[in-house]
Motif scaffolding. Structure first.
Motif, short mmCIF file in Angstrom:
data_model
loop_
_atom_site.label_atom_id
_atom_site.label_comp_id
_atom_site.label_asym_id
_atom_site.label_seq_id
_atom_site.Cartn_x
_atom_site.Cartn_y
_atom_site.Cartn_z
N GLY A 38 0.81 -1.22 0.00
CA GLY A 38 0.00 0.00 0.00
C GLY A 38 0.84 1.26 0.00
O GLY A 38 0.56 2.22 -0.73
N ARG A 39 1.88 1.25 0.82
CA ARG A 39 2.76 2.42 0.88
C ARG A 39 3.52 2.58 -0.43
O ARG A 39 3.73 3.69 -0.91
N TYR A 42 1.18 4.10 -3.04
CA TYR A 42 1.00 5.53 -2.74
C TYR A 42 2.24 6.33 -3.16
O TYR A 42 2.13 7.35 -3.85
N ALA A 43 3.43 5.86 -2.77
CA ALA A 43 4.67 6.56 -3.11
C ALA A 43 4.90 6.55 -4.62
O ALA A 43 5.34 7.55 -5.20
N LYS A 45 2.73 6.53 -6.99
CA LYS A 45 1.86 7.53 -7.62
C LYS A 45 2.43 8.94 -7.44
O LYS A 45 2.41 9.75 -8.37
N LEU A 46 2.92 9.24 -6.26
CA LEU A 46 3.49 10.57 -6.01
C LEU A 46 4.76 10.80 -6.82
O LEU A 46 4.95 11.88 -7.40
N ARG A 108 -1.26 3.02 -11.03
CA ARG A 108 -2.11 4.19 -10.76
C ARG A 108 -3.57 3.79 -10.56
O ARG A 108 -4.33 4.52 -9.92
N ASP A 111 -5.89 1.14 -5.62
CA ASP A 111 -6.12 1.95 -4.41
C ASP A 111 -5.12 1.51 -3.36
O ASP A 111 -5.13 0.34 -2.93
N PRO A 112 -4.24 2.40 -2.91
CA PRO A 112 -3.22 1.99 -1.93
C PRO A 112 -3.81 1.57 -0.59
O PRO A 112 -3.16 0.86 0.17
N ASP A 113 -5.04 1.98 -0.31
CA ASP A 113 -5.68 1.61 0.94
C ASP A 113 -6.51 0.34 0.83
O ASP A 113 -7.08 -0.12 1.82
#
Length: 151
Positions: A38-39, A42-43, A45-46, A108, A111-113
């Motif tokens: 998940g992390r 998220y990372a 994508k950023l 992308r 969903d990271p969550d």
């Protein structure tokens, strides 16, 4: 004069690409590999959101500059070197667009969550493709550097 401008653009572009790819290979990829899914997503994508269109523009500018340089160079050795640089940079572009970018697009969409239980971790294959394009970029930069000193 135009051959010197094209050589400069090929050198600058291949150097920028090599520097970015090297930094990603030695710092970003190991950090992403160490993260839980998940992390990581998220990372990822950023980190990835500002590379497009900057990197494709730099890669393609360097590629076209090297191709023009290959056509217009007075020295046969420089012509051949610039032609090889063109092929190497086309390889960088090909690996990026056909291998790394599709993985990026799939990430992308996750969903990271809410990472699915059957999520297939793309990091090992993404890293292999990245290391290939990094090697191609390093080769292009080295050859461009050598050929530019012959001019």
């Amino acid at each position: 004069m135009i051959d010197r401008i094209l050589a400069l653009l090929a050198l600058l572009g291949s150097g920028l690409v090599t520097g970015v790819f090297f930094a990603v290979a030695v710092s970003t990829v190991p950090a992403l590999m160490a993260m839980p899914p998940g992390r990581y997503i998220y990372a990822h994508k950023l980190l990835g959101r500002n590379w497009d269109p900057a990197m494709p523009i730099i890669v393609l500018t360097a590629t076209f500059a090297a191709a023009g340089w290959a056509i217009g160079a007075a020295s046969p050795a420089v012509r051949v070197s610039a032609a090889v640089v063109t092929v190497l940079m086309l390889g960088v572009s090909g690996v990026s667009h056909l291998c790394n970018v599709p993985i990026n697009k799939r990430m992308r969409a996750v969903d990271p969550d809410a990472v699915p239980a059957d999520w297939a971790d793309p990091r090992p294959i993404w890293r292999r493709w990245h290391l290939l394009r990094t090697a191609l970029a390093v080769g292009a930069f080295l050859l461009t550097s050598v050929a530019a000193t012959w001019t």
